[in-house]
Each structure stands twice: as C-alpha cells, then as structure tokens.
Design a protein around this motif. Structure first.
Motif, PDB file in Angstrom:
ATOM      1  N   THR A  14      -9.654  27.728   2.606  1.00 20.01           N
ATOM      2  CA  THR A  14      -9.038  26.930   1.489  1.00 20.01           C
ATOM      3  C   THR A  14     -10.296  26.162   0.718  1.00 20.01           C
ATOM      4  O   THR A  14      -9.989  26.143  -0.434  1.00 20.01           O
ATOM      5  N   CYS A  15     -11.055  25.535   1.344  1.00 18.56           N
ATOM      6  CA  CYS A  15     -12.193  24.661   0.815  1.00 18.56           C
ATOM      7  C   CYS A  15     -13.431  25.425   0.661  1.00 18.56           C
ATOM      8  O   CYS A  15     -13.728  26.423   1.215  1.00 18.56           O
ATOM      9  N   ASP A  16     -13.825  25.332  -0.736  1.00 15.21           N
ATOM     10  CA  ASP A  16     -14.816  26.200  -1.278  1.00 15.21           C
ATOM     11  C   ASP A  16     -15.985  25.202  -1.731  1.00 15.21           C
ATOM     12  O   ASP A  16     -15.645  24.673  -2.941  1.00 15.21           O
ATOM     13  N   PRO A  17     -16.818  24.608  -1.302  1.00 20.16           N
ATOM     14  CA  PRO A  17     -17.798  23.453  -1.505  1.00 20.16           C
ATOM     15  C   PRO A  17     -18.727  23.866  -2.944  1.00 20.16           C
ATOM     16  O   PRO A  17     -18.902  23.364  -3.647  1.00 20.16           O
ATOM     17  N   GLU A  46     -16.416  23.588  -5.732  1.00 23.82           N
ATOM     18  CA  GLU A  46     -16.419  22.026  -6.131  1.00 23.82           C
ATOM     19  C   GLU A  46     -17.329  21.557  -6.824  1.00 23.82           C
ATOM     20  O   GLU A  46     -17.234  20.816  -7.626  1.00 23.82           O
ATOM     21  N   ARG A  65      -6.703  20.023  -2.609  1.00 24.54           N
ATOM     22  CA  ARG A  65      -6.844  20.323  -1.237  1.00 24.54           C
ATOM     23  C   ARG A  65      -5.848  20.009  -0.266  1.00 24.54           C
ATOM     24  O   ARG A  65      -5.198  20.636   0.704  1.00 24.54           O
ATOM     25  N   ASN A 118      -3.427  22.254   2.112  1.00 23.03           N
ATOM     26  CA  ASN A 118      -3.551  22.007   3.546  1.00 23.03           C
ATOM     27  C   ASN A 118      -2.611  20.971   3.933  1.00 23.03           C
ATOM     28  O   ASN A 118      -2.947  19.734   4.049  1.00 23.03           O
ATOM     29  N   GLU A 173      -7.542  16.818   8.715  1.00 28.36           N
ATOM     30  CA  GLU A 173      -7.906  17.193   7.504  1.00 28.36           C
ATOM     31  C   GLU A 173      -8.905  16.062   7.067  1.00 28.36           C
ATOM     32  O   GLU A 173      -8.828  14.870   7.548  1.00 28.36           O
ATOM     33  N   ARG A 174      -9.827  16.368   6.079  1.00 27.20           N
ATOM     34  CA  ARG A 174     -10.775  15.181   6.005  1.00 27.20           C
ATOM     35  C   ARG A 174     -10.071  14.023   4.914  1.00 27.20           C
ATOM     36  O   ARG A 174      -8.940  14.588   4.452  1.00 27.20           O
ATOM     37  N   THR A 190     -14.567  14.837  -0.660  1.00 26.76           N
ATOM     38  CA  THR A 190     -14.565  16.499  -0.967  1.00 26.76           C
ATOM     39  C   THR A 190     -15.608  17.220  -0.046  1.00 26.76           C
ATOM     40  O   THR A 190     -16.519  16.524   0.479  1.00 26.76           O
ATOM     41  N   CYS A 191     -15.412  18.615  -0.070  1.00 30.23           N
ATOM     42  CA  CYS A 191     -16.000  19.371   0.827  1.00 30.23           C
ATOM     43  C   CYS A 191     -17.497  19.384   0.200  1.00 30.23           C
ATOM     44  O   CYS A 191     -18.480  19.997   0.628  1.00 30.23           O
ATOM     45  N   CYS A 192     -17.379  19.038  -1.232  1.00 25.89           N
ATOM     46  CA  CYS A 192     -18.616  19.292  -2.102  1.00 25.89           C
ATOM     47  C   CYS A 192     -19.844  17.946  -1.361  1.00 25.89           C
ATOM     48  O   CYS A 192     -20.857  18.224  -1.584  1.00 25.89           O
TER      49      CYS A 192
END
Ligand SMILES: C=C(O[C@@H]1C=C(C(=O)O)C=C[C@H]1O)C(=O)O
Length: 111
Positions: A50-53, A56, A89, A93, A101-102, A107-109
C-alpha cells in the motif's frame, strides 16, 4: 494624471469567491480519493504494498516545485500534501482491517 484605483470588492463578495474555491478544494480531494480507490484495487490485485515511499517523495517534491512557482509557502503546500497522502493511506488501510497503522500525520516518506 492621477489614475483612480478601482473600488475594492465588498467583503461578502470576496468571501463568496473564497467559499467557491474551498468547494473546489474539497471536490478535488473527492476526485483524488476516487483515484486512490482505483489504485488500491490495482495494487491489491498485483500484491503491491500500500505504502510507496518513493512515490510519496515524488508527489511531495512535485507539489513543492509548483508551490514555489505560484508563491505558496512550502510549509503550507507540505501540510496539504501530507494530509492528502495520510488520507489516501487511511483509505487503503482501514485501521480495523489492517492492524496497527502509522500516525495519520506521518507519511512513509518521512520528510
Ligand atoms: C495512492 C497511492 O498510495 C499511497 C499514497 C500516495 C498518495 O497519496 O499520493 C502515494 C503513494 C502511496 O504511499 C499510490 O501508491 O499511488
């Protein structure tokens, strides 16, 4: 010769224009969420995280370049994009389905 400045628009009219722009912002957010929904389906089918740093970071950098060109403060642009990404996100999710979850603000960036 003295040039007369045009009279300022009445406050109510200016606020109506701001309201219309705010409607546009929310409408664009709704459209973004529709696209994120489609992206989520594609990623789930392809078993992509799901998360694509990297994506992002690209989204952030692109927005910051545009903000700079248009005179929008970087902190404001960053906050708007962070909110949009956090929303995306969360949309992909849902907390109950995906477990821990974060925080929404992160952000996952990790910029
Ligand atoms: C929407 C996506 O999912 C996430 C959300 C993103 C966004 O809101 O721009 C970008 C990358 C992903 O972490 C995507 O992968 O494109």
């Amino acid at each position: 010769m003295k040039v007369r400045q045009s009279a300022p628009l009445p406050l109510a009219m200016l606020r109506a224009l701001v309201d219309a722009l705010d409607d546009g912002l929310i409408t664009l957010l709704a459209a973004r969420r529709m696209l994120v929904g489609a992206i989520a389906v594609v990623k789930a089918e392809a078993h992509i995280a799901t998360c694509d740093p990297a994506r992002e970071c690209y989204v952030h950098n692109r927005a910051l370049r545009l903000a700079r060109r248009l005179g929008v403060p970087a902190t404001t642009a960053r906050a708007v994009i962070e909110a949009a990404i956090a929303d995306a996100r969360g949309q992909q999710n849902p907390p109950l389905a995906a477990g821990p979850e974060r925080p929404a603000s992160q952000t996952c960036c990790d910029r």
